[in-house]
Design a protein around this motif. Structure first.
Motif, PDB file in Angstrom:
ATOM      1  N   UNK A  11       0.823  -1.208   0.000  1.00 51.65           N
ATOM      2  CA  UNK A  11       0.000   0.000   0.000  1.00 51.65           C
ATOM      3  C   UNK A  11       0.858   1.259   0.000  1.00 51.65           C
ATOM      4  N   UNK A  12       2.134   1.131  -0.310  1.00 50.67           N
ATOM      5  CA  UNK A  12       3.020   2.297  -0.254  1.00 50.67           C
ATOM      6  C   UNK A  12       2.630   3.362  -1.274  1.00 50.67           C
ATOM      7  N   UNK A  13       2.254   2.926  -2.472  1.00 47.64           N
ATOM      8  CA  UNK A  13       1.939   3.877  -3.534  1.00 47.64           C
ATOM      9  C   UNK A  13       1.219   3.144  -4.653  1.00 47.64           C
ATOM     10  N   UNK A  14       0.526   3.910  -5.500  1.00 43.59           N
ATOM     11  CA  UNK A  14      -0.050   3.310  -6.705  1.00 43.59           C
ATOM     12  C   UNK A  14       0.977   3.250  -7.836  1.00 43.59           C
ATOM     13  N   UNK A  15       2.209   3.629  -7.563  1.00 40.02           N
ATOM     14  CA  UNK A  15       3.284   3.466  -8.548  1.00 40.02           C
ATOM     15  C   UNK A  15       3.844   2.053  -8.562  1.00 40.02           C
ATOM     16  N   UNK A  16       3.460   1.215  -7.620  1.00 41.97           N
ATOM     17  CA  UNK A  16       4.069  -0.115  -7.501  1.00 41.97           C
ATOM     18  C   UNK A  16       3.338  -1.158  -8.334  1.00 41.97           C
ATOM     19  N   UNK A  17       2.306  -0.765  -9.071  1.00 37.86           N
ATOM     20  CA  UNK A  17       1.526  -1.731  -9.839  1.00 37.86           C
ATOM     21  C   UNK A  17       2.369  -2.418 -10.912  1.00 37.86           C
ATOM     22  N   UNK A  18       2.036  -3.646 -11.178  1.00 38.10           N
ATOM     23  CA  UNK A  18       2.673  -4.409 -12.252  1.00 38.10           C
ATOM     24  C   UNK A  18       1.744  -4.426 -13.466  1.00 38.10           C
ATOM     25  N   UNK A  19       2.298  -4.437 -14.671  1.00 40.29           N
ATOM     26  CA  UNK A  19       1.433  -4.552 -15.858  1.00 40.29           C
ATOM     27  C   UNK A  19       0.606  -5.829 -15.789  1.00 40.29           C
ATOM     28  N   UNK A  20      -0.661  -5.714 -16.129  1.00 41.80           N
ATOM     29  CA  UNK A  20      -1.521  -6.895 -16.164  1.00 41.80           C
ATOM     30  C   UNK A  20      -1.113  -7.786 -17.336  1.00 41.80           C
ATOM     31  N   UNK A  21      -1.510  -9.060 -17.315  1.00 42.15           N
ATOM     32  CA  UNK A  21      -1.202  -9.924 -18.467  1.00 42.15           C
ATOM     33  C   UNK A  21      -1.698  -9.338 -19.784  1.00 42.15           C
ATOM     34  N   UNK A  22      -2.885  -8.750 -19.786  1.00 35.80           N
ATOM     35  CA  UNK A  22      -3.402  -8.160 -21.020  1.00 35.80           C
ATOM     36  C   UNK A  22      -2.555  -6.973 -21.467  1.00 35.80           C
ATOM     37  N   UNK A  23      -2.076  -6.167 -20.506  1.00 30.19           N
ATOM     38  CA  UNK A  23      -1.214  -5.047 -20.848  1.00 30.19           C
ATOM     39  C   UNK A  23       0.121  -5.553 -21.408  1.00 30.19           C
ATOM     40  N   UNK A  24       0.637  -6.595 -20.815  1.00 36.42           N
ATOM     41  CA  UNK A  24       1.892  -7.169 -21.313  1.00 36.42           C
ATOM     42  C   UNK A  24       1.734  -7.658 -22.752  1.00 36.42           C
ATOM     43  N   UNK A  25       0.591  -8.267 -23.060  1.00 35.36           N
ATOM     44  CA  UNK A  25       0.351  -8.726 -24.438  1.00 35.36           C
ATOM     45  C   UNK A  25       0.283  -7.548 -25.389  1.00 35.36           C
ATOM     46  N   UNK A  26      -0.372  -6.478 -24.959  1.00 38.43           N
ATOM     47  CA  UNK A  26      -0.443  -5.283 -25.799  1.00 38.43           C
ATOM     48  C   UNK A  26       0.943  -4.710 -26.058  1.00 38.43           C
ATOM     49  N   UNK A  27       1.790  -4.732 -25.048  1.00 37.69           N
ATOM     50  CA  UNK A  27       3.154  -4.239 -25.212  1.00 37.69           C
ATOM     51  C   UNK A  27       3.946  -5.130 -26.167  1.00 37.69           C
ATOM     52  N   UNK A  28       3.772  -6.438 -26.020  1.00 29.34           N
ATOM     53  CA  UNK A  28       4.514  -7.380 -26.869  1.00 29.34           C
ATOM     54  C   UNK A  28       4.109  -7.257 -28.328  1.00 29.34           C
ATOM     55  N   UNK A  29       2.852  -6.894 -28.561  1.00 30.86           N
ATOM     56  CA  UNK A  29       2.345  -6.816 -29.931  1.00 30.86           C
ATOM     57  C   UNK A  29       2.478  -5.422 -30.539  1.00 30.86           C
ATOM     58  N   UNK A  30       3.117  -4.504 -29.823  1.00 30.18           N
ATOM     59  CA  UNK A  30       3.150  -3.109 -30.269  1.00 30.18           C
ATOM     60  C   UNK A  30       3.912  -2.941 -31.570  1.00 30.18           C
ATOM     61  N   UNK A  31       3.334  -2.133 -32.447  1.00 29.87           N
ATOM     62  CA  UNK A  31       4.043  -1.695 -33.651  1.00 29.87           C
ATOM     63  C   UNK A  31       4.884  -0.482 -33.271  1.00 29.87           C
ATOM     64  N   UNK A  32       6.159  -0.496 -33.588  1.00 36.52           N
ATOM     65  CA  UNK A  32       7.036   0.571 -33.115  1.00 36.52           C
ATOM     66  C   UNK A  32       7.751   1.272 -34.263  1.00 36.52           C
ATOM     67  N   UNK A  41       4.174   4.960 -34.365  1.00 30.01           N
ATOM     68  CA  UNK A  41       2.729   5.176 -34.563  1.00 30.01           C
ATOM     69  C   UNK A  41       1.933   5.156 -33.271  1.00 30.01           C
ATOM     70  N   UNK A  42       2.314   4.314 -32.320  1.00 28.52           N
ATOM     71  CA  UNK A  42       1.548   4.236 -31.080  1.00 28.52           C
ATOM     72  C   UNK A  42       1.789   5.456 -30.191  1.00 28.52           C
ATOM     73  N   UNK A  43       3.000   5.984 -30.213  1.00 24.98           N
ATOM     74  CA  UNK A  43       3.264   7.216 -29.463  1.00 24.98           C
ATOM     75  C   UNK A  43       2.454   8.365 -30.063  1.00 24.98           C
ATOM     76  N   UNK A  44       2.471   8.470 -31.380  1.00 26.36           N
ATOM     77  CA  UNK A  44       1.708   9.533 -32.030  1.00 26.36           C
ATOM     78  C   UNK A  44       0.217   9.421 -31.703  1.00 26.36           C
ATOM     79  N   UNK A  45      -0.286   8.197 -31.742  1.00 30.10           N
ATOM     80  CA  UNK A  45      -1.698   7.970 -31.442  1.00 30.10           C
ATOM     81  C   UNK A  45      -2.017   8.338 -29.990  1.00 30.10           C
ATOM     82  N   UNK A  46      -1.137   7.925 -29.073  1.00 31.10           N
ATOM     83  CA  UNK A  46      -1.352   8.214 -27.657  1.00 31.10           C
ATOM     84  C   UNK A  46      -1.344   9.719 -27.407  1.00 31.10           C
TER      85      UNK A  46
END
Length: 338
Positions: A11-32, A41-46
């Motif tokens: 409970x120290x901070x909300x900065x300690x969260x780990x990427x969820x499995x779905x987030x990890x998949x999105x990262x792995x599939x990212x077009x860079x 393209x993803x940075x521009x979109x974001x």
């Protein structure tokens, strides 16, 4: 998720969260692509998406909220001028004097009542341009939610009053919106309403939204063009960073509305610990008048991590990796120690 049976509830901070499995998949599939060349393209979109969410023309992805805040303030304040803000503001408390050390900006603070923004109180302290005896106030920094005020949501009426005054006064407003998502979910105030009450704003993806890295600075197109120069000078020019932008996109798609769960769990935790839940605006619970070092050490020995804000104050944050069972476990341990 941090389960009670796992033995560790952080409970120290909300900065300690780990990427969820779905987030990890999105990262792995990212077009860079190469972001320094503007080709990711993803940075521009974001960037386009976040700028639109906050009602601004443009945005820039940065590695950290501190970089976003400091560049944002530099865009609206010149060396030798000052930024005025709350005495407990993150930009002056936790950012290592960067405004002065890096940019030559002076900061001055006002002690507020519990961190609550008072437009009149800030306006009364503004120092004008044109008087060579005084350091002129070029900008006012506002933090929403207010970290050291326990996740407090700033009153919309005060934000609007400050903004209206600033247009005539020629003073800019910078928003430290590290947890602006929490503020919007808790208050129901749209993000673009908050965004349009600031000239520059830094919004964080790696706290309540659960992304591993990143913040976004929003402003006018002209200011963001200048911001890219400052980011490069500070070593923030990143290359195939779409893997991180993908995490941010996933967070915006899936982790904003669920912040209400964090807020509800924080209120439950407060009730269990004898804290008035009405004082819990978002995802932070503050315990005052405790022997913080002793409490933190004893809680850690039982698998619950908390943050020592001072010798007599402890802060507890609920987040993506804290479920109901974890709240029950933390409440059981901490109430026993209290």
């Amino acid at each position: 998720m941090a389960e009670a049976g796992d033995g560790l509830v952080d409970l120290r901070s909300d900065t300690v969260t780990k990427p969820t499995p779905a987030m990890c998949r999105a990262m792995a599939d990212a077009e860079v692509g190469d972001d320094v060349y503007g080709e990711d393209p993803l940075v521009n979109e974001l960037e386009e998406r976040v700028a639109a969410l906050f009602g601004h023309e443009a945005a820039m992805f940065v590695p950290s909220g501190t970089m976003g805040n400091q560049i944002g303030m530099r865009l609206v304040c010149q060396p030798g001028q000052e930024v005025l803000g709350d005495a407990e503001a993150h930009v002056v408390t936790y950012e290592m004097g960067a405004a002065a050390a890096v940019f030559g900006l002076s900061t001055r603070t006002v002690v507020s009542e519990g961190g609550v923004l008072s437009a009149d109180q800030l306006i009364a302290q503004v120092r004008p341009f044109g008087n060579w005896h005084l350091t002129p106030t070029a900008a006012v920094a506002v933090e929403n939610t207010h970290n050291r005020a326990g996740g407090l949501v700033q009153p919309l009426a005060e934000l609007e009053k400050l903004w209206a005054w600033s247009r005539d006064a020629g003073v800019a407003v910078h928003l430290d919106g590290a947890r602006i998502w929490n503020a919007a979910v808790a208050s129901g105030v749209p993000l673009d309403t908050y965004g349009r009450l600031a000239d520059t704003a830094s919004v964080c993806l790696s706290k309540g939204l659960g992304a591993p890295v990143g913040s976004v600075l929003v402003a006018s197109a002209e200011r963001i063009a200048e911001a890219r120069l400052w980011r490069k000078r500070l070593g923030g020019g990143m290359r195939q960073v779409g893997v991180l932008a993908a995490a941010g996109r996933h967070a915006l798609d899936h982790h904003v509305e669920r912040l209400a769960d964090d807020h509800a769990r924080a209120r439950t935790l407060a009730e269990r610990l004898g804290v008035d839940p009405a004082t819990v605006h978002t995802n932070m619970v503050v315990l005052d008048g405790v022997a913080a070092p002793m409490l933190a050490a004893a809680a850690k020995a039982q698998g619950v991590l908390v943050s020592e804000v001072s010798a007599t104050r402890v802060r507890l944050l609920t987040h993506l990796d804290v479920d109901d069972a974890a709240v029950d476990r933390a409440a059981e341990v901490i109430s026993g120690l209290l």
